[in-house]
Design a protein around this motif. Sequence first.
Motif, mmCIF file in Angstrom:
data_model
loop_
_atom_site.group_PDB
_atom_site.id
_atom_site.type_symbol
_atom_site.label_atom_id
_atom_site.label_comp_id
_atom_site.label_asym_id
_atom_site.label_seq_id
_atom_site.Cartn_x
_atom_site.Cartn_y
_atom_site.Cartn_z
ATOM 1 N N ARG A 65 -32.660 -10.558 -23.784
ATOM 2 C CA ARG A 65 -32.600 -9.765 -25.011
ATOM 3 C C ARG A 65 -31.295 -10.181 -25.670
ATOM 4 O O ARG A 65 -30.211 -9.827 -25.225
ATOM 5 C CB ARG A 65 -32.624 -8.269 -24.703
ATOM 6 C CG ARG A 65 -32.618 -7.400 -25.969
ATOM 7 C CD ARG A 65 -32.687 -5.924 -25.639
ATOM 8 N NE ARG A 65 -34.009 -5.551 -25.107
ATOM 9 C CZ ARG A 65 -34.219 -5.177 -23.864
ATOM 10 N NH1 ARG A 65 -33.198 -5.101 -23.005
ATOM 11 N NH2 ARG A 65 -35.433 -4.860 -23.444
ATOM 12 N N TRP A 66 -31.394 -10.964 -26.759
ATOM 13 C CA TRP A 66 -30.188 -11.590 -27.279
ATOM 14 C C TRP A 66 -29.968 -11.286 -28.753
ATOM 15 O O TRP A 66 -30.879 -10.950 -29.486
ATOM 16 C CB TRP A 66 -30.249 -13.114 -27.080
ATOM 17 C CG TRP A 66 -31.356 -13.816 -27.834
ATOM 18 C CD1 TRP A 66 -32.642 -13.988 -27.429
ATOM 19 C CD2 TRP A 66 -31.250 -14.425 -29.126
ATOM 20 N NE1 TRP A 66 -33.365 -14.667 -28.375
ATOM 21 C CE2 TRP A 66 -32.541 -14.963 -29.429
ATOM 22 C CE3 TRP A 66 -30.226 -14.584 -30.058
ATOM 23 C CZ2 TRP A 66 -32.804 -15.637 -30.616
ATOM 24 C CZ3 TRP A 66 -30.484 -15.252 -31.238
ATOM 25 C CH2 TRP A 66 -31.763 -15.768 -31.506
ATOM 26 N N THR A 67 -28.696 -11.384 -29.114
ATOM 27 C CA THR A 67 -28.277 -11.376 -30.511
ATOM 28 C C THR A 67 -27.388 -12.601 -30.695
ATOM 29 O O THR A 67 -27.252 -13.430 -29.802
ATOM 30 C CB THR A 67 -27.498 -10.093 -30.854
ATOM 31 O OG1 THR A 67 -26.302 -10.039 -30.050
ATOM 32 C CG2 THR A 67 -28.341 -8.847 -30.586
ATOM 33 N N ILE A 68 -26.764 -12.690 -31.850
ATOM 34 C CA ILE A 68 -25.904 -13.837 -32.106
ATOM 35 C C ILE A 68 -24.710 -13.855 -31.152
ATOM 36 O O ILE A 68 -24.227 -14.920 -30.751
ATOM 37 C CB ILE A 68 -25.420 -13.828 -33.580
ATOM 38 C CG1 ILE A 68 -26.635 -13.940 -34.516
ATOM 39 C CG2 ILE A 68 -24.435 -14.961 -33.847
ATOM 40 C CD1 ILE A 68 -26.285 -13.857 -35.968
ATOM 41 N N PHE A 69 -24.261 -12.693 -30.723
ATOM 42 C CA PHE A 69 -23.013 -12.614 -29.965
ATOM 43 C C PHE A 69 -23.212 -12.462 -28.459
ATOM 44 O O PHE A 69 -22.320 -12.773 -27.688
ATOM 45 C CB PHE A 69 -22.156 -11.447 -30.495
ATOM 46 C CG PHE A 69 -21.858 -11.552 -31.965
ATOM 47 C CD1 PHE A 69 -20.908 -12.451 -32.420
ATOM 48 C CD2 PHE A 69 -22.543 -10.765 -32.881
ATOM 49 C CE1 PHE A 69 -20.637 -12.552 -33.778
ATOM 50 C CE2 PHE A 69 -22.277 -10.862 -34.235
ATOM 51 C CZ PHE A 69 -21.318 -11.767 -34.683
ATOM 52 N N ASN A 70 -24.335 -11.958 -28.005
ATOM 53 C CA ASN A 70 -24.502 -11.783 -26.564
ATOM 54 C C ASN A 70 -25.973 -11.886 -26.182
ATOM 55 O O ASN A 70 -26.858 -11.852 -27.045
ATOM 56 C CB ASN A 70 -23.940 -10.429 -26.103
ATOM 57 C CG ASN A 70 -24.551 -9.259 -26.866
ATOM 58 O OD1 ASN A 70 -25.773 -9.155 -26.972
ATOM 59 N ND2 ASN A 70 -23.704 -8.375 -27.397
ATOM 60 N N ALA A 71 -26.199 -12.041 -24.864
ATOM 61 C CA ALA A 71 -27.557 -12.138 -24.340
ATOM 62 C C ALA A 71 -27.614 -11.438 -22.992
ATOM 63 O O ALA A 71 -26.737 -11.620 -22.156
ATOM 64 C CB ALA A 71 -27.968 -13.599 -24.204
ATOM 65 N N GLN A 276 -41.924 -10.412 -35.882
ATOM 66 C CA GLN A 276 -41.073 -9.883 -34.818
ATOM 67 C C GLN A 276 -39.620 -10.293 -35.043
ATOM 68 O O GLN A 276 -38.700 -9.504 -34.815
ATOM 69 C CB GLN A 276 -41.565 -10.394 -33.466
ATOM 70 C CG GLN A 276 -42.918 -9.842 -33.053
ATOM 71 C CD GLN A 276 -43.507 -10.576 -31.872
ATOM 72 O OE1 GLN A 276 -43.050 -11.654 -31.516
ATOM 73 N NE2 GLN A 276 -44.523 -9.989 -31.253
ATOM 74 N N TYR A 277 -39.423 -11.514 -35.509
ATOM 75 C CA TYR A 277 -38.058 -11.973 -35.803
ATOM 76 C C TYR A 277 -37.463 -11.179 -36.965
ATOM 77 O O TYR A 277 -36.292 -10.798 -36.926
ATOM 78 C CB TYR A 277 -38.087 -13.465 -36.133
ATOM 79 C CG TYR A 277 -36.730 -14.051 -36.424
ATOM 80 C CD1 TYR A 277 -35.885 -14.439 -35.394
ATOM 81 C CD2 TYR A 277 -36.291 -14.203 -37.736
ATOM 82 C CE1 TYR A 277 -34.640 -14.971 -35.660
ATOM 83 C CE2 TYR A 277 -35.048 -14.727 -38.011
ATOM 84 C CZ TYR A 277 -34.224 -15.113 -36.964
ATOM 85 O OH TYR A 277 -32.985 -15.626 -37.232
ATOM 86 N N GLN A 278 -38.282 -10.916 -37.994
ATOM 87 C CA GLN A 278 -37.808 -10.126 -39.129
ATOM 88 C C GLN A 278 -37.378 -8.728 -38.694
ATOM 89 O O GLN A 278 -36.418 -8.160 -39.231
ATOM 90 C CB GLN A 278 -38.911 -9.994 -40.191
ATOM 91 C CG GLN A 278 -39.010 -11.157 -41.148
ATOM 92 C CD GLN A 278 -39.989 -10.863 -42.263
ATOM 93 O OE1 GLN A 278 -41.038 -10.268 -42.037
ATOM 94 N NE2 GLN A 278 -39.660 -11.275 -43.466
ATOM 95 N N ALA A 279 -38.075 -8.164 -37.708
ATOM 96 C CA ALA A 279 -37.765 -6.819 -37.223
ATOM 97 C C ALA A 279 -36.549 -6.792 -36.303
ATOM 98 O O ALA A 279 -36.133 -5.708 -35.875
ATOM 99 C CB ALA A 279 -38.969 -6.237 -36.502
ATOM 100 N N GLY A 283 -35.357 -11.940 -28.953
ATOM 101 C CA GLY A 283 -35.867 -12.398 -27.657
ATOM 102 C C GLY A 283 -37.383 -12.385 -27.614
ATOM 103 O O GLY A 283 -38.016 -13.294 -27.061
ATOM 104 N N LEU A 284 -37.991 -11.364 -28.214
ATOM 105 C CA LEU A 284 -39.447 -11.253 -28.245
ATOM 106 C C LEU A 284 -40.059 -12.385 -29.064
ATOM 107 O O LEU A 284 -41.061 -12.990 -28.665
ATOM 108 C CB LEU A 284 -39.844 -9.903 -28.833
ATOM 109 C CG LEU A 284 -41.335 -9.556 -28.849
ATOM 110 C CD1 LEU A 284 -41.903 -9.548 -27.438
ATOM 111 C CD2 LEU A 284 -41.542 -8.213 -29.532
#
Length: 314
Positions: A65-71, A276-279, A283-284
């Motif tokens: 489950r990731w964002t730009i800064f962490n995973a 899903q990316y827009q939401a 990770g999904l």
Amino acid sequence: MTVNQTAPAVTRPRRGEASPSAVPKPTRKRKKSPYPYWFYLPAVVIYATLFLLPTFASFFFSLTRWTIFNATFIGVGNFVQFFQEPALVTGLRNTIIYAVMTSGLKVVLGMLFGVLLTSKIIARGFLRSVLFFPVLLSSIGVGIMFSVFMDPDKGLINQVLAAVGIQGPAWLADPTWAIYSVGLVDVWKGVGLATVIYIAGIVSIPAEYYEAAEMDGASSAKRFWNITVPLARPATATVIILSLIGGLRSFDLIWAMTQGGPGFASDVIASVIYKQYQAGFYGLSTAGNVVLFVIITAIVLPLSIFLNRKEVEQ
């Protein structure tokens, strides 16, 4: 004192034996220089940077489950959630319909246009350019243009049909017609590439085959079925593989024309992933991309092996 010097005896080789001077000397094998292989290095670096690294990164991030800064590693949780997506069944069905429809029409129309544009017709070069021109256009631009043309009330297509007494459907607003309407636009845009591939395959067929068949009294239809179709098999295999890959991963034209609508009627797997990316479910959506990659590989790889094997057997 006299010294008798006798000449050394000359031994002649027996019958069937090679002369000593004729025996080949052992030669050293020249060591191959690694110099030519260095020319592969730029291509390997570009391929690894633009394809291999992003591919392996996608497999890793699909398990997080990731964002730009962490995973955060969550295992196969993304895949479980992706397969529970309500629109997934519709997207998978539409993806298969879209891919089969577009690739089938490109094969049939590409073959027919290829035969036509290799025959002796007027303005053959100009017609080839006209047919290939849509391939050069942007998919987004084509999608926006045909969205206007397919407007049920003010669209050019329905106005032309109304002029001849036909009531046109709501191309993009009707759930029954939406995915097929986009597919027809995809065929219009991509059939030029299929035609060029078929032209290359048809002109490589020796003219002697057609001349012999004509002397035997074979009709044009028989020459087409018995010579053109079998000997253009490599071109057919290429068009099928390229069109099928393009259809399975199609997104831009569908998104420009319908955005998966109305409702979820024209959603494909790629548009489900993008939503899903827009939401914010990065990770999904990455897991969805991995699933799409596996689906395309599972369909295209065996088909490619089958088509190439049939080609070799013939």
